[in-house]
Design a protein around this motif. Structure first.
Motif, PDB file in Angstrom:
ATOM      1  N   ALA A 155      -7.236 -10.114  -2.226  1.00 48.18           N
ATOM      2  CA  ALA A 155      -8.492 -10.165  -1.480  1.00 48.18           C
ATOM      3  C   ALA A 155      -8.393  -9.449  -0.140  1.00 48.18           C
ATOM      4  O   ALA A 155      -9.267  -8.674   0.230  1.00 48.18           O
ATOM      5  CB  ALA A 155      -8.917 -11.622  -1.279  1.00 48.18           C
ATOM      6  N   MET A 156      -7.350  -9.716   0.605  1.00 44.89           N
ATOM      7  CA  MET A 156      -7.100  -8.959   1.830  1.00 44.89           C
ATOM      8  C   MET A 156      -5.595  -8.823   2.014  1.00 44.89           C
ATOM      9  O   MET A 156      -4.913  -9.799   2.298  1.00 44.89           O
ATOM     10  CB  MET A 156      -7.709  -9.625   3.054  1.00 44.89           C
ATOM     11  CG  MET A 156      -7.524  -8.791   4.329  1.00 44.89           C
ATOM     12  SD  MET A 156      -8.136  -9.601   5.823  1.00 44.89           S
ATOM     13  CE  MET A 156      -9.902  -9.411   5.602  1.00 44.89           C
ATOM     14  N   ASP A 157      -5.097  -7.610   1.830  1.00 49.42           N
ATOM     15  CA  ASP A 157      -3.699  -7.330   2.112  1.00 49.42           C
ATOM     16  C   ASP A 157      -3.573  -7.181   3.629  1.00 49.42           C
ATOM     17  O   ASP A 157      -4.236  -6.338   4.232  1.00 49.42           O
ATOM     18  CB  ASP A 157      -3.283  -6.044   1.406  1.00 49.42           C
ATOM     19  CG  ASP A 157      -1.783  -5.791   1.489  1.00 49.42           C
ATOM     20  OD1 ASP A 157      -1.046  -6.726   1.851  1.00 49.42           O
ATOM     21  OD2 ASP A 157      -1.357  -4.670   1.174  1.00 49.42           O
ATOM     22  N   GLY A 158      -2.734  -8.020   4.238  1.00 46.62           N
ATOM     23  CA  GLY A 158      -2.640  -8.017   5.692  1.00 46.62           C
ATOM     24  C   GLY A 158      -3.573  -9.012   6.344  1.00 46.62           C
ATOM     25  O   GLY A 158      -3.991  -8.824   7.491  1.00 46.62           O
ATOM     26  N   ALA A 159      -3.907 -10.091   5.624  1.00 43.89           N
ATOM     27  CA  ALA A 159      -4.822 -11.091   6.181  1.00 43.89           C
ATOM     28  C   ALA A 159      -4.279 -11.722   7.462  1.00 43.89           C
ATOM     29  O   ALA A 159      -5.046 -12.089   8.356  1.00 43.89           O
ATOM     30  CB  ALA A 159      -5.104 -12.175   5.142  1.00 43.89           C
ATOM     31  N   TRP A 164      -4.958  -4.256   7.929  1.00 41.52           N
ATOM     32  CA  TRP A 164      -5.496  -5.117   6.873  1.00 41.52           C
ATOM     33  C   TRP A 164      -6.446  -4.293   6.022  1.00 41.52           C
ATOM     34  O   TRP A 164      -7.148  -3.420   6.514  1.00 41.52           O
ATOM     35  CB  TRP A 164      -6.190  -6.348   7.465  1.00 41.52           C
ATOM     36  CG  TRP A 164      -7.222  -6.048   8.519  1.00 41.52           C
ATOM     37  CD1 TRP A 164      -7.002  -5.867   9.858  1.00 41.52           C
ATOM     38  CD2 TRP A 164      -8.623  -5.860   8.317  1.00 41.52           C
ATOM     39  NE1 TRP A 164      -8.178  -5.590  10.510  1.00 41.52           N
ATOM     40  CE2 TRP A 164      -9.191  -5.589   9.593  1.00 41.52           C
ATOM     41  CE3 TRP A 164      -9.461  -5.903   7.199  1.00 41.52           C
ATOM     42  CZ2 TRP A 164     -10.559  -5.342   9.773  1.00 41.52           C
ATOM     43  CZ3 TRP A 164     -10.827  -5.670   7.375  1.00 41.52           C
ATOM     44  CH2 TRP A 164     -11.362  -5.397   8.647  1.00 41.52           C
ATOM     45  N   THR A 165      -6.407  -4.545   4.733  1.00 46.78           N
ATOM     46  CA  THR A 165      -7.192  -3.753   3.784  1.00 46.78           C
ATOM     47  C   THR A 165      -7.737  -4.646   2.673  1.00 46.78           C
ATOM     48  O   THR A 165      -7.275  -5.771   2.483  1.00 46.78           O
ATOM     49  CB  THR A 165      -6.326  -2.656   3.127  1.00 46.78           C
ATOM     50  OG1 THR A 165      -5.242  -3.289   2.415  1.00 46.78           O
ATOM     51  CG2 THR A 165      -5.761  -1.702   4.152  1.00 46.78           C
ATOM     52  N   ASP A 219      -9.463   0.678   4.014  1.00 46.68           N
ATOM     53  CA  ASP A 219      -9.105   0.336   5.380  1.00 46.68           C
ATOM     54  C   ASP A 219     -10.363   0.441   6.237  1.00 46.68           C
ATOM     55  O   ASP A 219     -10.731   1.542   6.676  1.00 46.68           O
ATOM     56  CB  ASP A 219      -8.019   1.298   5.884  1.00 46.68           C
ATOM     57  CG  ASP A 219      -7.610   1.033   7.325  1.00 46.68           C
ATOM     58  OD1 ASP A 219      -8.188   0.124   7.959  1.00 46.68           O
ATOM     59  OD2 ASP A 219      -6.717   1.732   7.825  1.00 46.68           O
ATOM     60  N   PRO A 220     -11.058  -0.664   6.486  1.00 52.69           N
ATOM     61  CA  PRO A 220     -12.320  -0.589   7.236  1.00 52.69           C
ATOM     62  C   PRO A 220     -12.162  -0.074   8.657  1.00 52.69           C
ATOM     63  O   PRO A 220     -13.049   0.615   9.175  1.00 52.69           O
ATOM     64  CB  PRO A 220     -12.820  -2.046   7.227  1.00 52.69           C
ATOM     65  CG  PRO A 220     -12.155  -2.677   6.048  1.00 52.69           C
ATOM     66  CD  PRO A 220     -10.805  -2.032   5.991  1.00 52.69           C
ATOM     67  N   ARG A 256      10.130   2.326  10.487  1.00 50.99           N
ATOM     68  CA  ARG A 256       9.130   1.349  10.895  1.00 50.99           C
ATOM     69  C   ARG A 256       8.956   0.284   9.815  1.00 50.99           C
ATOM     70  O   ARG A 256       9.307   0.484   8.655  1.00 50.99           O
ATOM     71  CB  ARG A 256       7.774   2.029  11.129  1.00 50.99           C
ATOM     72  CG  ARG A 256       7.729   3.009  12.283  1.00 50.99           C
ATOM     73  CD  ARG A 256       7.791   2.310  13.624  1.00 50.99           C
ATOM     74  NE  ARG A 256       7.623   3.243  14.729  1.00 50.99           N
ATOM     75  CZ  ARG A 256       8.603   3.882  15.338  1.00 50.99           C
ATOM     76  NH1 ARG A 256       9.858   3.683  14.934  1.00 50.99           N
ATOM     77  NH2 ARG A 256       8.365   4.704  16.344  1.00 50.99           N
ATOM     78  N   ASN A 257       8.389  -0.859  10.236  1.00 51.27           N
ATOM     79  CA  ASN A 257       7.855  -1.858   9.312  1.00 51.27           C
ATOM     80  C   ASN A 257       6.409  -2.062   9.723  1.00 51.27           C
ATOM     81  O   ASN A 257       6.133  -2.544  10.817  1.00 51.27           O
ATOM     82  CB  ASN A 257       8.626  -3.175   9.401  1.00 51.27           C
ATOM     83  CG  ASN A 257       7.934  -4.303   8.654  1.00 51.27           C
ATOM     84  OD1 ASN A 257       7.417  -5.223   9.271  1.00 51.27           O
ATOM     85  ND2 ASN A 257       7.916  -4.231   7.346  1.00 51.27           N
ATOM     86  N   TYR A 258       5.493  -1.671   8.853  1.00 51.82           N
ATOM     87  CA  TYR A 258       4.083  -1.600   9.254  1.00 51.82           C
ATOM     88  C   TYR A 258       3.282  -2.821   8.838  1.00 51.82           C
ATOM     89  O   TYR A 258       2.402  -3.263   9.554  1.00 51.82           O
ATOM     90  CB  TYR A 258       3.453  -0.327   8.698  1.00 51.82           C
ATOM     91  CG  TYR A 258       1.993  -0.164   9.076  1.00 51.82           C
ATOM     92  CD1 TYR A 258       1.598  -0.228  10.416  1.00 51.82           C
ATOM     93  CD2 TYR A 258       1.021   0.052   8.110  1.00 51.82           C
ATOM     94  CE1 TYR A 258       0.271  -0.094  10.765  1.00 51.82           C
ATOM     95  CE2 TYR A 258      -0.308   0.194   8.464  1.00 51.82           C
ATOM     96  CZ  TYR A 258      -0.685   0.120   9.786  1.00 51.82           C
ATOM     97  OH  TYR A 258      -1.998   0.247  10.126  1.00 51.82           O
ATOM     98  N   GLY A 259       3.526  -3.398   7.668  1.00 52.36           N
ATOM     99  CA  GLY A 259       2.806  -4.617   7.296  1.00 52.36           C
ATOM    100  C   GLY A 259       2.137  -4.575   5.946  1.00 52.36           C
ATOM    101  O   GLY A 259       2.685  -5.080   4.964  1.00 52.36           O
ATOM    102  N   PRO A 260       0.946  -3.970   5.827  1.00 53.33           N
ATOM    103  CA  PRO A 260       0.229  -4.020   4.547  1.00 53.33           C
ATOM    104  C   PRO A 260       0.893  -3.118   3.504  1.00 53.33           C
ATOM    105  O   PRO A 260       0.876  -1.900   3.621  1.00 53.33           O
ATOM    106  CB  PRO A 260      -1.181  -3.523   4.899  1.00 53.33           C
ATOM    107  CG  PRO A 260      -0.990  -2.685   6.111  1.00 53.33           C
ATOM    108  CD  PRO A 260       0.176  -3.271   6.870  1.00 53.33           C
ATOM    109  N   HIS A 261       1.465  -3.740   2.486  1.00 55.47           N
ATOM    110  CA  HIS A 261       2.266  -2.994   1.513  1.00 55.47           C
ATOM    111  C   HIS A 261       1.467  -1.888   0.821  1.00 55.47           C
ATOM    112  O   HIS A 261       1.917  -0.747   0.712  1.00 55.47           O
ATOM    113  CB  HIS A 261       2.814  -3.945   0.441  1.00 55.47           C
ATOM    114  CG  HIS A 261       3.680  -5.037   0.971  1.00 55.47           C
ATOM    115  ND1 HIS A 261       3.218  -6.024   1.812  1.00 55.47           N
ATOM    116  CD2 HIS A 261       4.991  -5.315   0.753  1.00 55.47           C
ATOM    117  CE1 HIS A 261       4.206  -6.853   2.092  1.00 55.47           C
ATOM    118  NE2 HIS A 261       5.286  -6.447   1.469  1.00 55.47           N
ATOM    119  N   GLY A 262       0.302  -2.242   0.307  1.00 50.17           N
ATOM    120  CA  GLY A 262      -0.483  -1.265  -0.439  1.00 50.17           C
ATOM    121  C   GLY A 262      -0.856  -0.061   0.396  1.00 50.17           C
ATOM    122  O   GLY A 262      -0.789   1.084  -0.065  1.00 50.17           O
TER     123      GLY A 262
END
Length: 264
Positions: free
Chosen positions: A90-94, A104-105, A123-124, A191-197
Protein backbone atom coordinates in the motif's frame (compact mmCIF):
# COMPACT_ATOMS: atom_id res chain seq x y z
CA UNK A 1 -3.08 -8.05 -19.34
CA UNK A 2 -6.55 -7.99 -20.79
CA UNK A 3 -5.88 -5.17 -23.25
CA UNK A 4 -3.68 -2.11 -23.70
CA UNK A 5 -6.26 0.34 -22.34
CA UNK A 6 -6.01 -1.28 -18.91
CA UNK A 7 -2.48 -0.01 -18.40
CA UNK A 8 -3.64 3.58 -18.15
CA UNK A 9 -6.47 2.59 -15.83
CA UNK A 10 -3.92 1.14 -13.41
CA UNK A 11 -1.61 4.14 -13.64
CA UNK A 12 -4.50 6.53 -13.05
CA UNK A 13 -5.68 4.59 -10.00
CA UNK A 14 -2.22 4.59 -8.44
CA UNK A 15 -1.65 8.28 -9.17
CA UNK A 16 -5.04 9.19 -7.70
CA UNK A 17 -4.41 7.64 -4.28
CA UNK A 18 -0.79 8.80 -4.22
CA UNK A 19 -1.92 12.38 -4.70
CA UNK A 20 -4.47 11.97 -1.90
CA UNK A 21 -1.63 11.05 0.46
CA UNK A 22 0.45 13.95 -0.87
CA UNK A 23 -2.22 16.46 0.20
CA UNK A 24 -2.04 15.16 3.79
CA UNK A 25 1.76 14.85 3.88
CA UNK A 26 3.19 16.53 7.02
CA UNK A 27 -0.29 17.63 8.10
CA UNK A 28 -0.58 15.21 11.03
CA UNK A 29 1.57 14.81 14.16
CA UNK A 30 4.39 12.27 14.08
CA UNK A 31 3.34 9.15 16.08
CA UNK A 32 4.96 9.03 19.51
CA UNK A 33 3.97 5.54 20.72
CA UNK A 34 3.82 2.07 19.19
CA UNK A 35 0.02 2.08 19.42
CA UNK A 36 -0.14 5.37 17.52
CA UNK A 37 2.30 4.12 14.91
CA UNK A 38 0.42 0.87 14.27
CA UNK A 39 -2.89 2.73 14.07
CA UNK A 40 -1.53 5.16 11.48
CA UNK A 41 0.03 2.35 9.43
CA UNK A 42 -3.30 0.54 9.42
CA UNK A 43 -5.07 3.73 8.33
CA UNK A 44 -2.67 4.09 5.40
CA UNK A 45 -3.26 0.50 4.28
CA UNK A 46 -7.04 0.83 4.55
CA UNK A 47 -7.26 4.11 2.65
CA UNK A 48 -4.90 2.99 -0.10
CA UNK A 49 -6.45 -0.42 -0.69
CA UNK A 50 -10.02 0.87 -0.59
CA UNK A 51 -9.24 3.43 -3.28
CA UNK A 52 -7.31 1.04 -5.54
CA UNK A 53 -9.88 -1.74 -5.29
CA UNK A 54 -12.70 0.64 -6.12
CA UNK A 55 -10.95 2.16 -9.13
CA UNK A 56 -9.80 -1.18 -10.60
CA UNK A 57 -12.94 -3.21 -9.95
CA UNK A 58 -14.62 -2.45 -13.28
CA UNK A 59 -11.63 -3.38 -15.46
CA UNK A 60 -10.52 -6.29 -13.24
CA UNK A 61 -13.69 -7.63 -11.58
CA UNK A 62 -12.34 -11.14 -11.02
CA UNK A 63 -8.73 -10.40 -10.01
CA UNK A 64 -8.20 -11.06 -6.28
CA UNK A 65 -5.94 -9.03 -4.00
CA UNK A 66 -2.98 -10.26 -1.98
CA UNK A 67 -1.50 -7.94 0.62
CA UNK A 68 2.23 -8.44 1.00
CA UNK A 69 3.14 -8.74 4.68
CA UNK A 70 6.86 -7.96 4.72
CA UNK A 71 7.11 -9.29 8.29
CA UNK A 72 5.95 -12.77 7.18
CA UNK A 73 9.09 -14.40 5.81
CA UNK A 74 7.51 -17.75 4.96
CA UNK A 75 4.78 -16.26 2.75
CA UNK A 76 7.46 -14.50 0.67
CA UNK A 77 9.11 -17.76 -0.39
CA UNK A 78 6.68 -18.48 -3.23
CA UNK A 79 3.85 -16.83 -5.15
CA UNK A 80 0.26 -17.12 -3.97
CA UNK A 81 -1.83 -19.99 -5.33
CA UNK A 82 -4.03 -17.88 -7.62
CA UNK A 83 -3.08 -17.78 -11.29
CA UNK A 84 -3.63 -14.01 -11.42
CA UNK A 85 -3.77 -11.52 -8.54
CA UNK A 86 -2.80 -8.05 -7.41
CA UNK A 87 0.14 -7.85 -5.01
CA UNK A 88 -0.02 -4.53 -3.21
CA UNK A 89 2.44 -2.76 -0.95
CA UNK A 90 0.00 0.00 0.00
CA UNK A 91 2.80 2.42 0.81
CA UNK A 92 6.44 1.46 0.54
CA UNK A 93 8.19 3.77 2.99
CA UNK A 94 5.16 4.42 5.18
CA UNK A 95 7.46 5.08 8.14
CA UNK A 96 9.09 7.91 6.22
CA UNK A 97 5.67 9.32 5.37
CA UNK A 98 4.63 9.34 9.01
CA UNK A 99 7.99 10.83 10.04
CA UNK A 100 7.53 13.73 7.58
CA UNK A 101 10.52 12.80 5.42
CA UNK A 102 10.83 11.90 1.75
CA UNK A 103 11.06 8.34 0.45
CA UNK A 104 7.53 6.89 0.19
CA UNK A 105 5.72 5.47 -2.80
CA UNK A 106 2.60 3.61 -3.87
CA UNK A 107 3.51 0.20 -5.36
CA UNK A 108 1.24 -2.21 -7.23
CA UNK A 109 2.02 -5.40 -9.17
CA UNK A 110 -0.09 -7.70 -11.29
CA UNK A 111 1.10 -11.29 -10.87
CA UNK A 112 0.20 -13.87 -13.49
CA UNK A 113 1.42 -17.46 -13.58
CA UNK A 114 3.70 -16.82 -10.62
CA UNK A 115 5.57 -13.84 -12.05
CA UNK A 116 5.01 -10.09 -12.31
CA UNK A 117 3.61 -9.03 -15.67
CA UNK A 118 2.93 -5.37 -14.88
CA UNK A 119 4.21 -3.19 -12.05
CA UNK A 120 3.96 0.46 -11.11
CA UNK A 121 5.76 2.62 -8.53
CA UNK A 122 4.51 6.16 -8.02
CA UNK A 123 6.51 8.80 -6.16
CA UNK A 124 4.05 11.65 -5.50
CA UNK A 125 6.68 14.03 -4.09
CA UNK A 126 8.69 13.90 -7.32
CA UNK A 127 5.61 13.41 -9.53
CA UNK A 128 7.40 10.41 -11.08
CA UNK A 129 5.58 7.29 -12.22
CA UNK A 130 7.70 4.23 -12.97
CA UNK A 131 6.13 1.19 -14.60
CA UNK A 132 7.08 -1.88 -16.58
CA UNK A 133 5.36 -4.42 -18.80
CA UNK A 134 6.86 -7.90 -18.94
CA UNK A 135 8.78 -8.20 -22.22
CA UNK A 136 7.93 -4.66 -23.36
CA UNK A 137 10.25 -2.37 -21.41
CA UNK A 138 10.22 0.00 -18.46
CA UNK A 139 9.19 3.64 -18.36
CA UNK A 140 9.23 6.77 -16.23
CA UNK A 141 6.58 9.38 -17.01
CA UNK A 142 6.17 7.88 -20.47
CA UNK A 143 9.85 7.73 -21.44
CA UNK A 144 11.74 4.45 -21.69
CA UNK A 145 14.50 4.03 -19.09
CA UNK A 146 17.78 2.09 -19.16
CA UNK A 147 20.39 1.09 -16.59
CA UNK A 148 23.62 3.01 -16.04
CA UNK A 149 26.51 2.39 -18.42
CA UNK A 150 29.31 3.43 -16.03
CA UNK A 151 32.52 1.40 -15.90
CA UNK A 152 34.41 2.95 -12.98
CA UNK A 153 33.35 1.83 -9.48
CA UNK A 154 34.80 5.02 -8.01
CA UNK A 155 32.03 7.09 -9.61
CA UNK A 156 29.24 4.59 -8.94
CA UNK A 157 26.46 4.92 -6.37
CA UNK A 158 25.75 1.65 -4.54
CA UNK A 159 22.87 1.21 -2.10
CA UNK A 160 22.25 -1.49 0.49
CA UNK A 161 19.11 -2.39 2.37
CA UNK A 162 17.81 -4.86 4.94
CA UNK A 163 14.43 -6.31 5.82
CA UNK A 164 12.46 -7.60 8.77
CA UNK A 165 13.74 -11.17 9.04
CA UNK A 166 14.65 -12.38 12.51
CA UNK A 167 18.41 -11.88 12.79
CA UNK A 168 18.82 -13.15 16.37
CA UNK A 169 19.93 -16.71 15.63
CA UNK A 170 21.73 -16.47 12.30
CA UNK A 171 24.66 -14.60 10.78
CA UNK A 172 22.62 -12.06 8.81
CA UNK A 173 23.87 -9.05 10.76
CA UNK A 174 27.46 -10.14 10.14
CA UNK A 175 26.71 -10.68 6.45
CA UNK A 176 25.13 -7.25 6.13
CA UNK A 177 28.07 -5.64 7.90
CA UNK A 178 30.58 -7.39 5.66
CA UNK A 179 28.65 -6.36 2.56
CA UNK A 180 28.51 -2.72 3.61
CA UNK A 181 32.25 -2.79 4.28
CA UNK A 182 32.87 -4.23 0.81
CA UNK A 183 30.77 -1.49 -0.76
CA UNK A 184 32.52 1.29 1.18
CA UNK A 185 35.93 -0.11 0.25
CA UNK A 186 35.19 -0.30 -3.47
CA UNK A 187 32.41 2.08 -4.56
CA UNK A 188 32.65 5.84 -4.72
CA UNK A 189 29.32 6.51 -2.99
CA UNK A 190 27.37 4.20 -0.65
CA UNK A 191 23.90 4.95 0.69
CA UNK A 192 20.87 3.40 2.37
CA UNK A 193 17.84 5.22 1.02
CA UNK A 194 14.77 3.40 2.37
CA UNK A 195 12.00 2.49 -0.08
CA UNK A 196 13.14 -0.76 -1.68
CA UNK A 197 11.00 -0.63 -4.80
CA UNK A 198 11.95 2.95 -5.63
CA UNK A 199 15.64 2.14 -5.25
CA UNK A 200 15.24 -0.69 -7.76
CA UNK A 201 13.37 1.63 -10.12
CA UNK A 202 16.28 4.05 -9.76
CA UNK A 203 18.64 1.26 -10.84
CA UNK A 204 16.46 0.90 -13.92
CA UNK A 205 16.64 4.64 -14.55
CA UNK A 206 20.43 4.75 -14.21
CA UNK A 207 20.33 6.83 -11.02
CA UNK A 208 21.65 4.03 -8.80
CA UNK A 209 24.36 1.73 -10.11
CA UNK A 210 23.96 -1.23 -7.75
CA UNK A 211 21.39 -2.43 -5.20
CA UNK A 212 22.20 -5.18 -2.72
CA UNK A 213 20.41 -6.86 0.16
CA UNK A 214 21.47 -9.90 2.18
CA UNK A 215 18.08 -11.06 3.51
CA UNK A 216 14.73 -11.95 1.95
CA UNK A 217 12.34 -9.09 1.15
CA UNK A 218 10.30 -10.34 -1.80
CA UNK A 219 7.20 -8.22 -1.23
CA UNK A 220 9.22 -5.01 -1.01
CA UNK A 221 11.30 -5.92 -4.07
CA UNK A 222 8.79 -7.32 -6.51
CA UNK A 223 7.43 -4.09 -8.08
CA UNK A 224 10.93 -2.71 -8.59
CA UNK A 225 12.35 -5.98 -9.86
CA UNK A 226 10.24 -5.97 -13.01
CA UNK A 227 11.12 -2.33 -13.67
CA UNK A 228 14.84 -3.01 -13.20
CA UNK A 229 14.76 -6.16 -15.32
CA UNK A 230 12.92 -4.47 -18.18
CA UNK A 231 15.49 -1.65 -18.04
CA UNK A 232 18.32 -4.09 -18.69
CA UNK A 233 19.48 -4.89 -15.14
CA UNK A 234 20.65 -8.30 -13.99
CA UNK A 235 18.62 -9.85 -11.14
CA UNK A 236 20.97 -12.05 -9.11
CA UNK A 237 21.59 -13.28 -5.59
CA UNK A 238 24.62 -11.93 -3.73
CA UNK A 239 26.52 -15.10 -4.66
CA UNK A 240 25.83 -14.68 -8.37
CA UNK A 241 22.97 -17.10 -9.05
CA UNK A 242 19.91 -15.97 -11.00
CA UNK A 243 17.35 -14.48 -8.61
CA UNK A 244 14.07 -16.38 -8.32
CA UNK A 245 11.02 -16.04 -6.10
CA UNK A 246 12.15 -17.10 -2.63
CA UNK A 247 15.84 -16.25 -3.02
CA UNK A 248 17.41 -15.19 0.27
CA UNK A 249 19.33 -12.21 -1.13
CA UNK A 250 19.32 -9.79 -4.04
CA UNK A 251 21.90 -8.08 -6.25
CA UNK A 252 20.62 -5.77 -9.02
CA UNK A 253 22.88 -3.87 -11.42
CA UNK A 254 23.94 -3.78 -15.04
CA UNK A 255 25.64 -6.98 -16.19
CA UNK A 256 29.05 -5.28 -16.19
CA UNK A 257 28.64 -3.78 -12.71
CA UNK A 258 27.29 -7.02 -11.25
CA UNK A 259 30.31 -8.88 -12.61
CA UNK A 260 32.67 -6.28 -11.11
CA UNK A 261 31.01 -6.63 -7.70
CA UNK A 262 31.11 -10.43 -7.75
CA UNK A 263 34.80 -10.35 -8.66
CA UNK A 264 35.49 -8.48 -5.41
Amino acid sequence: MQNQTNFQVILDAVRKIGDVFLKDYKQNPIPQTMDELLEKLDDIDTLCLTSLKQDLLIEFPDTPWHIGDEFDTDSQRKPASQDEYWLCDAMDGAIQYLQHIAGWTINLVLIRGGKPVFSVIYDPLASEMFWAIDGEGAFMNGKMIRVSQKNDLSVMLAVFDYGHQDKSDNDLNEKIGATVTKLIDNFGIVRNYGPHGLQLAYVGAGRIDLFIQEDMDTYNWIAGLLIAKESGAELLTTTGEMWKWGSESLLVASKRTAEKYLEL
